[in-house]
Design a protein around this motif. Structure first.
Motif, PDB file in Angstrom:
ATOM      1  N   LEU A  26      30.329  -6.317   1.675  1.00  0.00           N
ATOM      2  CA  LEU A  26      29.758  -7.488   2.339  1.00  0.00           C
ATOM      3  C   LEU A  26      28.421  -7.161   2.998  1.00  0.00           C
ATOM      4  O   LEU A  26      27.648  -8.054   3.340  1.00  0.00           O
ATOM      5  CB  LEU A  26      30.740  -8.033   3.381  1.00  0.00           C
ATOM      6  CG  LEU A  26      32.028  -8.631   2.823  1.00  0.00           C
ATOM      7  CD1 LEU A  26      32.909  -9.112   3.969  1.00  0.00           C
ATOM      8  CD2 LEU A  26      31.727  -9.768   1.878  1.00  0.00           C
ATOM      9  N   LEU A  83      26.786 -10.675   5.702  1.00  0.00           N
ATOM     10  CA  LEU A  83      28.090 -11.329   5.752  1.00  0.00           C
ATOM     11  C   LEU A  83      29.093 -10.454   6.511  1.00  0.00           C
ATOM     12  O   LEU A  83      29.984 -10.949   7.192  1.00  0.00           O
ATOM     13  CB  LEU A  83      28.562 -11.573   4.306  1.00  0.00           C
ATOM     14  CG  LEU A  83      29.505 -12.745   4.055  1.00  0.00           C
ATOM     15  CD1 LEU A  83      29.068 -14.001   4.799  1.00  0.00           C
ATOM     16  CD2 LEU A  83      29.578 -13.018   2.551  1.00  0.00           C
ATOM     17  N   ARG A  84      28.894  -9.143   6.396  1.00  0.00           N
ATOM     18  CA  ARG A  84      29.795  -8.239   7.114  1.00  0.00           C
ATOM     19  C   ARG A  84      29.632  -8.426   8.624  1.00  0.00           C
ATOM     20  O   ARG A  84      30.599  -8.460   9.372  1.00  0.00           O
ATOM     21  CB  ARG A  84      29.489  -6.790   6.726  1.00  0.00           C
ATOM     22  CG  ARG A  84      30.479  -5.806   7.322  1.00  0.00           C
ATOM     23  CD  ARG A  84      30.231  -4.398   6.826  1.00  0.00           C
ATOM     24  NE  ARG A  84      31.205  -3.469   7.392  1.00  0.00           N
ATOM     25  CZ  ARG A  84      31.360  -2.228   6.988  1.00  0.00           C
ATOM     26  NH1 ARG A  84      30.619  -1.749   6.010  1.00  0.00           N
ATOM     27  NH2 ARG A  84      32.261  -1.456   7.543  1.00  0.00           N
ATOM     28  N   THR A 109      32.356 -15.810   1.900  1.00  0.00           N
ATOM     29  CA  THR A 109      32.746 -14.623   1.122  1.00  0.00           C
ATOM     30  C   THR A 109      33.290 -15.047  -0.244  1.00  0.00           C
ATOM     31  O   THR A 109      33.030 -14.400  -1.250  1.00  0.00           O
ATOM     32  CB  THR A 109      33.830 -13.774   1.835  1.00  0.00           C
ATOM     33  OG1 THR A 109      35.027 -14.539   1.914  1.00  0.00           O
ATOM     34  CG2 THR A 109      33.394 -13.361   3.218  1.00  0.00           C
ATOM     35  N   GLU A 159      30.398 -15.928  -2.403  1.00  0.00           N
ATOM     36  CA  GLU A 159      29.692 -14.707  -2.793  1.00  0.00           C
ATOM     37  C   GLU A 159      30.426 -14.031  -3.953  1.00  0.00           C
ATOM     38  O   GLU A 159      29.813 -13.557  -4.910  1.00  0.00           O
ATOM     39  CB  GLU A 159      29.594 -13.767  -1.586  1.00  0.00           C
ATOM     40  CG  GLU A 159      28.628 -12.611  -1.750  1.00  0.00           C
ATOM     41  CD  GLU A 159      29.260 -11.418  -2.416  1.00  0.00           C
ATOM     42  OE1 GLU A 159      28.511 -10.639  -3.040  1.00  0.00           O
ATOM     43  OE2 GLU A 159      30.507 -11.249  -2.325  1.00  0.00           O
ATOM     44  N   ARG A 160      31.765 -14.009  -3.856  1.00  0.00           N
ATOM     45  CA  ARG A 160      32.566 -13.364  -4.897  1.00  0.00           C
ATOM     46  C   ARG A 160      32.377 -14.096  -6.234  1.00  0.00           C
ATOM     47  O   ARG A 160      32.170 -13.479  -7.278  1.00  0.00           O
ATOM     48  CB  ARG A 160      34.038 -13.384  -4.493  1.00  0.00           C
ATOM     49  CG  ARG A 160      34.961 -12.602  -5.401  1.00  0.00           C
ATOM     50  CD  ARG A 160      36.341 -12.463  -4.779  1.00  0.00           C
ATOM     51  NE  ARG A 160      36.939 -13.784  -4.511  1.00  0.00           N
ATOM     52  CZ  ARG A 160      37.583 -14.511  -5.434  1.00  0.00           C
ATOM     53  NH1 ARG A 160      37.729 -14.040  -6.645  1.00  0.00           N
ATOM     54  NH2 ARG A 160      38.080 -15.682  -5.131  1.00  0.00           N
TER      55      ARG A 160
END
Lengths: 359, 224, 219
Positions: free
Chosen positions: A256, A310-311, A347, A350-351
């Motif tokens: 991330l 994102l992390r 997330t 994003e995946r």
């Protein structure tokens, strides 16, 4: 003419079928690797995987058994070892400073070996101290009088003083405490953005590799190169089980780091009240100062700084007592709040993007 | 005190002789010990120490250190007396004392010089090599200066022991403060002997202090 | 005949080994003096070294004293004591005890002081008394350095006991002094060989003893 040709070629160092054996023990096994110019390439792997040996073969601190190592297009065996070594910087784990020489003289070592006058070598050394963020008032001190972090900065300055395009760094930050290590890592990235040297950096810490490396070479026990690629590639698609287990259980989280959080909605602070009625964000001078519940003030979690990954966004949500992340601008002023469902949705998106699937 | 006042020039002259016999063997012995010790230690060219040792290098080190220790078992008086046999000098020649004492200094210094070279951090040597030092220059610029602190401790012991040993030469007629002992015994003059003892100790303390000061200057990089 | 043949002849002459003034008697005297001297010196030096090493108090004093003792010329002490105490055994023993104290004290003190502070701290944390720490932790771990001091002292004493012959006592120094008086080189060479052999044998025995006493894990 030839020099410009060489410097135009994309690779600073090339390992061609390089093997190193100690007796019957294979330390590095048929290594083929091209190290791009002007980038940071990290060698990472568990102990005994041949990463340090590979680094040390570049400046012939270790002689390879077979194969060929090209430095700027020429075999590294073409010049005498000491001349080769003077042409590239080397930073060791324990800095390896000369305890009997002052800081400025330590940094000036290689220019002096190359025949530069003492005066101009010192002038250069003082400039380098500033470059690596050292106070020049330390110039006349001896290494015994420095902290671990300062000593490592001197080590970096000394390596830069060789004025070469290549820098070898052998676990340079592993002996200092985590806070200092973070400083040094940031400093290295800042330096590199200015200097754009070819840096080969050895570490056993996958987090450090992912943070610093433009490219990462993962070594497996037995001296085998298991994977070479960008950090993102390695986290996303480990080449085999060894790499997958080495990058670790947290690799989903680590990945991330490479995803921006621009999709995550920042909910404006409309009133003193948050989306969760019983929690109230305390704000002082526009900056977050904890959460209030039942009249008690509880310290807040990590902050999501505008433009973060994102992390960072996920962590701000998970670490917040209220379950709501706080977003701030670069000056630390509150921008708004992050909701966990928005972060999770980002997330997911994003995946899907990563694997080219339409949501 | 009276005896000293009446014989001041004589004592001064003996002190000067004693000083000479104290310093020259220490310098000569140290200069001989350093190359022997350095060869005995042996290091691979990249600067990693041979700690862990190949059988050959451990043997070499052991042979050198033990031979030096063996020299130390020879009684000083005997060494003085036997020197003429080896050197072909006359038995009253001061050269006997100089050579014999040099041998003792070597016997003491080889051990501490070996320790000194082994005390130099392999990491420092390695980083010197990595920066492009050639072996000979690395020895003078890095290895030797860093060996000074440990070597100095041995040198101070060797110097002080040597000053006390010089007086034994008086038994075979070589003049030094030791002459006051043999003469005092023969003439039954405790005062003369006491002057000799005090003189020797004072000489030792002064030279030791001096050596310590030189050492502190040479190793000023150690103090944080 | 060269000097080696002459020395050999001296060793193999009738009556060289046995009887009054023979080698056996001189070796026994030499060993006797040496053992007595080392014993007295140890009784003085070992307790002081243990205390200073354990408590860390008086370090500077010990360092200064061992330095000053090394500087004291043994020949001077020997002649002075001989004048004061007469030509008996007391004078040379007193002089040589002073010689032997320095290496013993230095060995014991530095051995105890060099024991890892973490180990000592751990022993204390487990409830050992100070005397238990000294006996069960510091002493075993300090043995190599302590034995270094003992062996050093033994070598010095055995070599230097030759000097007592200068004031008409026995020991292997007799051959040296008497040989010197009549320029009998073979006899002096024989004395050197005997003293060196004696020193080596004693050193080897002490090394064996050290090996037997040193805890396995620290060998």
């Amino acid at each position: 003419m030839k020099d410009t040709d060489v410097l135009d070629s994309p690779n600073a160092i090339e390992f061609k079928s390089v093997t190193k054996k100690y007796g019957d023990v294979v330390a590095v096994d048929n290594l083929n690797l091209s190290i791009p110019r002007g980038k940071i390439t990290v060698f990472v792997g568990p102990s005994g995987c041949g990463k340090t040996t590979s680094l040390r073969m570049i400046n012939r601190m270790v002689e390879h058994t077979s194969g060929e190592i090209l430095v700027n297009g020429e075999p590294n065996t073409a010049q005498e070892p000491h001349k080769l070594r003077r042409s590239m910087g080397y930073v060791l784990q324990q800095a390896g400073l000369m305890p009997h020489r002052t800081i400025v003289d330590n940094i000036a070592t290689v220019p002096r070996l190359n025949g530069t006058s003492a005066k101009s070598a010192r002038t250069e050394a003082l400039q380098l101290m500033e470059t690596v963020g050292l106070d020049t008032s330390l110039a006349k001190r001896y290494p015994a009088q420095l902290s671990g972090g300062q000593a490592q900065r001197v080590g970096v300055a000394r390596a830069l003083a060789s004025n070469s395009s290549i820098l070898l760094m052998d676990e340079p930050f592993s002996a200092v405490d985590p806070v200092v290590r973070q400083d040094l890592q940031k400093e290295l990235l800042r330096l590199q953005s200015e200097l754009q040297r070819t840096i080969i950096f050895v570490t056993h810490d996958i987090d450090e590799a992912v943070l610093l490396g433009d490219y990462v070479a993962v070594f497996a026990v037995g001296g085998r190169l298991a994977q070479f690629g960008t950090p993102e590639e390695i986290l996303r698609e480990p080449a085999d089980d060894f790499v997958a287990s080495f990058v670790g259980r947290d690799r989903g989280m680590r990945r991330l780091t490479f995803a921006g959080a621009s999709d995550v909605k920042i909910h404006p602070l409309t009133s003193q009240h948050t989306p969760w009625q019983q929690w109230e964000l305390k704000v002082e001078d526009g900056k977050p100062a904890g959460w209030i519940i039942d009249g008690r003030t509880i310290p807040g979690g990590s902050l999501f700084v505008e433009g973060g990954t994102l992390r960072d966004a996920l962590d701000s949500v998970l670490s917040s007592p209220s379950g709501v992340g706080v977003a701030v601008d670069r000056n630390g002023k509150v921008l708004g709040l992050l909701k966990s469902e928005d972060v999770l949705a980002a997330t997911e998106a994003e995946r899907h993007r990563r694997y080219g699937v339409n949501a | 005190m009276n005896w000293l006042m009446n014989n001041l020039p004589y004592v001064g002259q003996l002190s000067a002789l004693h000083l000479l016999q104290s310093i020259i063997p220490v310098i000569a012995g140290t200069l001989i010990s350093i190359p022997i010790a350095r060869l005995a230690v042996g290091r691979r060219r990249d600067g990693r120490s041979t700690a862990g040792h190949t059988a050959g290098s451990a043997f070499k080190r052991g042979a050198v250190v033990n031979t030096a220790a063996l020299l130390y078992t020879i009684p000083s008086l005997a060494l003085f007396v036997l020197m003429p046999l080896v050197l072909g000098t006359s038995i009253t020649s001061p050269l006997n004392v100089y050579v014999a004492l040099t041998i003792y200094v070597v016997a003491m210094m080889v051990r501490s010089a070996v320790d000194a070279f082994e005390s130099v951090s392999p990491v420092t040597l390695e980083s010197a090599t990595a920066m492009g030092y050639k072996p000979v220059r690395r020895f003078w610029a890095v290895e030797l200066p860093l060996a000074v602190p440990v070597m100095l401790a041995g040198l101070r012991v060797a110097l002080v022991s040597n000053i006390s040993m010089v007086s034994v030469g008086a038994v075979i007629g070589i003049q030094s403060l030791g002459t006051l002992f043999t003469d005092g015994l023969r003439r039954n003059l405790p005062a003369e002997i006491i002057v000799g003892i005090v003189g020797t100790v004072v000489l030792a303390l002064i030279l030791d202090r001096l050596l310590a000061l030189i050492g502190a200057w040479l190793t000023r990089w150690r103090k944080a | 005949m060269n000097i080696f043949d002459k020395t050999w002849a001296w060793f193999t002459a009738d009556g060289a080994w046995t009887g009054a003034g023979g080698i056996f008697q001189r070796v026994a005297e030499h060993l006797g003096y040496s053992a007595l001297i080392l014993l007295i010196a140890a009784v003085i030096a070992v307790p002081i070294g243990l205390m200073v090493g354990h408590t860390g108090r008086g370090e500077n004093v010990v360092v200064a004293i061992t330095g000053a003792l090394r500087a004291l010329p043994t020949l001077g002490l020997l002649t002075l004591f001989a004048l004061w105490l007469g030509l008996g055994l007391v004078a040379p023993i007193a002089a040589l005890v002073i010689l032997a104290i320095a290496p013993l004290l230095a060995g014991v003190y530095s051995g105890i002081a060099a024991v890892d502070k973490v180990t000592v701290d751990a022993a204390r944390a487990q409830g050992m008394t100070e005397s238990q720490i000294l006996r069960k932790v510091e002493l075993p771990l300090a043995l190599p350095l302590i034995f270094g001091g003992i062996r050093n002292a033994a070598l010095q004493v055995i070599a230097t006991v030759t000097v007592v012959a200068y004031i008409n006592l026995g020991g292997l120094g007799r051959y040296l002094i008497d040989g010197l008086a009549v320029r009998d080189y073979p006899r002096m060479v024989a004395a050197v060989v005997l003293v060196a052999l004696l020193a080596l044998i004693v050193d080897a025995l002490l090394a064996l003893l050290q090996r037997a006493l040193t805890p396995r894990g620290t060998r």
